[in-house]
Design an enzyme around this catalytic site. Structure first.
Site, mmCIF file in Angstrom:
data_model
loop_
_atom_site.group_PDB
_atom_site.id
_atom_site.type_symbol
_atom_site.label_atom_id
_atom_site.label_comp_id
_atom_site.label_asym_id
_atom_site.label_seq_id
_atom_site.Cartn_x
_atom_site.Cartn_y
_atom_site.Cartn_z
ATOM 1 C CB ALA A 118 -1.320 -0.121 1.386
ATOM 2 C CG ASP A 121 6.152 5.186 -7.028
ATOM 3 O OD1 ASP A 121 6.020 5.697 -5.067
ATOM 4 O OD2 ASP A 121 7.884 4.928 -7.174
ATOM 5 C CG HIS A 293 -2.333 -1.581 -17.455
ATOM 6 N ND1 HIS A 293 -1.327 -1.579 -17.310
ATOM 7 C CD2 HIS A 293 -2.405 -0.422 -18.288
ATOM 8 C CE1 HIS A 293 -0.439 -0.885 -18.274
ATOM 9 N NE2 HIS A 293 -1.302 0.494 -18.588
ATOM 10 C CG HIS A 355 0.608 -4.571 -21.932
ATOM 11 N ND1 HIS A 355 0.089 -4.303 -20.741
ATOM 12 C CD2 HIS A 355 2.067 -3.140 -21.047
ATOM 13 C CE1 HIS A 355 0.257 -3.881 -19.574
ATOM 14 N NE2 HIS A 355 1.932 -3.059 -19.629
ATOM 15 C CE LYS A 447 1.810 6.935 -33.343
ATOM 16 N NZ LYS A 447 1.557 7.117 -35.055
ATOM 17 N NE ARG A 475 -3.862 9.065 -30.900
ATOM 18 C CZ ARG A 475 -2.708 9.665 -30.950
ATOM 19 N NH1 ARG A 475 -2.032 9.001 -32.721
ATOM 20 N NH2 ARG A 475 -1.594 9.787 -30.499
ATOM 21 C CD GLN A 477 -1.527 4.876 -23.603
ATOM 22 O OE1 GLN A 477 -2.420 4.863 -22.550
ATOM 23 N NE2 GLN A 477 -0.166 4.491 -22.800
ATOM 24 C CE1 TYR A 483 -6.118 7.033 -39.275
ATOM 25 C CE2 TYR A 483 -6.426 7.817 -36.622
ATOM 26 C CZ TYR A 483 -5.515 7.726 -37.572
ATOM 27 O OH TYR A 483 -4.135 8.019 -37.673
ATOM 28 C CD1 TRP A 591 -7.489 11.315 -38.117
ATOM 29 C CD2 TRP A 591 -6.195 10.697 -36.279
ATOM 30 N NE1 TRP A 591 -7.657 10.895 -37.323
ATOM 31 C CE2 TRP A 591 -7.759 11.123 -35.709
ATOM 32 C CE3 TRP A 591 -5.115 10.745 -35.211
ATOM 33 C CZ2 TRP A 591 -8.315 10.909 -34.710
ATOM 34 C CZ3 TRP A 591 -6.071 11.267 -33.924
ATOM 35 C CH2 TRP A 591 -7.064 11.074 -33.529
#
Length: 596
Positions: A118, A121, A293, A355, A447, A475, A477, A483, A591
């Site tokens: 806890a 970070d 995540h 990921h 990105k 996209r 993030q 698009y 874009w």
């Protein structure tokens, strides 16, 4: 309605029809009392339906749809059936089927969320802010939930609360209402200090949890305990052992104990399997939530809907139409003081093996039988099993200049901060289509995106090949968007073409809609018992089998990273590999996210 009474009041005064005659089927009951016969739904009493609709209780599996109609014959009709002798009024009570059929027990006991690590970070920056967001949105009720922090650091409850408070608003100024919410939320947080391999500390933790459960009058066995391990993987075995021996909840009355473990899940196949075996000896797979995540990001969660709910994608999503697929992660900053930690893992272990590979599975998988978590994860495993061994000539590694200036990084470090890896999937849908996974630090932009490039149009009568191919870009993030790059006629009198886009930018289309943070979505899934967006043990094993040989060659110095300048696109050789794999870069088109 008659006499101005509500529908619930009228139902209370409505006489029950006589019960049906007992049949042989009625003696065949399950443990929950529900009938095993197909006609079980028709044998339920009218009073049961009244109580169900008034209390909005979970229905047994035998009930799918019920429509209660006001008429003079007092009939109970299954939804979708018709009766010409009955005139239905506009007022009806309808119970919709679950989108996912799950054997569930009503969870009424209190919820204890225990954050191990806890004071670290990860807990301060991600876990506690996610819990606060869930609290603000009403998913964590103050009369039901309590949050316990556990770590070795010897601090008080108030000191932990002070450490957390500054991270709850992501650096933005808080309004008075938000500050009040934060103060109320922090009152739910209690801190216990102890070691991760110490019986005494976990007995104190269990005592604090039990006192909370007693204070809420929860029936023994009905309370819920969620342990979030915001810890280094090396601590998982000892912490899980302590939880198993001293902090488990009885689960005979709907209660449960679940653990959430963070990546990295090992450093290669052997270490990951050893870690899985140690945790697997203590907990069932249904209790273990391996969190990635990226699987909680809004656009990643949209992938299955995009692919399987839109007809025009179905015939296009294959090797006949798609030339190559890129899954890209770029950061415009370096290790920023985390060089020593990062050097143990590198960009492939940190980003690509988990990921980006998870995103690849969702892009490439076949349609699952249903939305049940196991059906989805089964299809992801099939994709991983179809990936061919990685060829060295389809790998480019990089290390940015200045990386070794960090005093925590060894001078002879061979750890890549950049990697482009081409994966090949050996199956009917994707044979011959390169999946290009690219990740790097200290690059020229920040990105994460999926870029699906389609093949060229045969017989190019407009002579527009040089302008670029059609691309579908998701996209992830920042500035979440989808698009489609396509060629259109340039407005004017000439028959000239130009590249443009069909654009769905979330901030423009969904103004005022808050996109949830990945961690808050995944923590809520854990509370609900939904493992769809978590990594299963066999899935983890297959992922490590793909990358472990390559990682060992890097660790042994057989593959060396190329130097690149911070703020660049990475090594020039990476762009050359992209071109060799078939990617055609579009020149003259950029874009731009639309302004609100």
């Amino acid at each position: 309605m008659d006499g101005g009474l509500s529908w619930a009041d009228q139902w209370d005064n409505h006489p029950d029809p006589p019960p049906p005659a007992a049949t042989e089927d009625e003696s065949k009951k399950g443990k929950d009392g529900s009938s095993k016969s197909k006609s079980g739904a028709k044998k339920m009493s009218f009073r049961w339906v009244k109580e169900l609709c008034k209390k909005n209780l979970d229905r047994p599996k035998c009930v799918t749809n019920i429509c209660v109609t006001e008429n003079n014959t007092n009939k109970l009709l299954p939804m979708g059936s018709s009766d010409s002798s009955t005139e239905r009024r506009s007022t009806s009570v309808k119970i919709e089927p679950f989108s996912e059929e799950r054997d569930s027990v009503s969870e009424t006991g209190c919820l204890s969320i225990i954050v191990l690590g806890a004071s670290g970070d990860l807990a301060k920056k991600k876990t506690f802010p996610a819990l606060f967001n869930l609290y603000q949105q009403g998913f964590l009720h103050p009369n039901e939930v309590h949050i316990f922090g556990y770590a070795r650091t010897k601090i008080s409850d108030d000191e932990l609360r002070d450490r957390i408070r500054g991270h709850l608003f992501h650096g933005k100024g808080a309004s008075s209402g938000q500050s009040e919410d934060a103060s109320k939320f922090l009152l739910l947080v209690k801190y216990i200090s102890g070691s991760y391999d110490c019986e005494e500390g976990f007995r104190l933790l269990d005592k604090a949890i039990y006192e909370h459960e007693v204070s809420t009058n929860s029936q023994e066995g009905s309370s819920r305990r969620l342990f979030y391990l915001a810890l280094p993987p090396s601590v998982y075995p000892s912490a899980c052992k302590m939880i198993r021996h001293f902090c488990m909840n009885k689960s005979d009355l709907g209660g449960w104990t679940r653990i959430v473990v963070e990546k990295p899940f090992g450093k290669d196949l052997d270490s990951a399997e050893a870690l899985s075996a140690q945790i697997g000896e203590l907990f069932d797979e249904e209790q273990i939530y391996r969190i990635d995540h990226y699987l909680g990001k809004e656009l990643v969660q949209n992938l299955l809907v995009l692919r399987f709910a839109n007809r025009f994608f179905l015939p296009l999503w294959n090797r006949d139409n798609i030339d190559n697929i890129q899954i890209v992660f770029r950061e415009d900053f370096g290790t920023d003081g985390r060089g020593g930690y990062f050097d143990e893992y590198g960009i492939i272990r940190d980003i690509i093996q988990n990921h980006l590979l998870q995103v690849l599975c969702l892009v490439a998988m076949e349609k699952p039988v249903s939305l049940k978590p196991e059906h989805i994860r089964d299809e992801k495993v099939k994709v991983l099993q179809s990936v061919l061994p990685i060829a060295d000539e389809e790998v480019v590694l990089g290390q940015y200049e200045g990386y070794k200036d960090d005093p925590t990084v060894p001078n002879d470090s061979n750890t890549p901060t950049f990697a482009t890896v081409v994966l090949r999937i050996h199956n009917e849908r994707w044979e011959g289509v390169p999946f290009i996974l690219k990740a790097g630090k200290a690059l020229n932009s920040r990105k994460a995106e999926i870029r699906i490039q389609f093949k060229e149009v045969p017989g190019d009568i407009f002579k527009c090949k040089k302008q670029g191919r059609n691309e579908f870009v998701i996209r992830l993030q920042p500035s979440e968007a989808m698009y489609m790059k396509l060629t259109v006629k340039q407005p004017g009198l000439d028959m000239s073409t130009v590249q443009s886009e069909l654009d769905l930018s979330y901030k423009q289309r969904y103004q005022g809609v808050k996109i949830p943070e990945a961690y808050e979505r995944l923590i809520l899934d854990t509370i609900r018992g939904d493992q769809q967006h978590f990594v299963r043990r066999d899935e983890l094993k297959e992922a490590w089998e793909i990358f472990t040989p390559l990682l060992h060659r890097i660790d042994n110095g057989k593959l060396k990273p190329l130097s690149y300048k911070p703020g660049s696109r990475g090594p020039v050789e990476a762009d050359e590999l992209l071109a060799k794999a078939g990617y055609m870069q579009t020149h003259g088109y950029i874009w731009v996210p639309p302004n609100l």
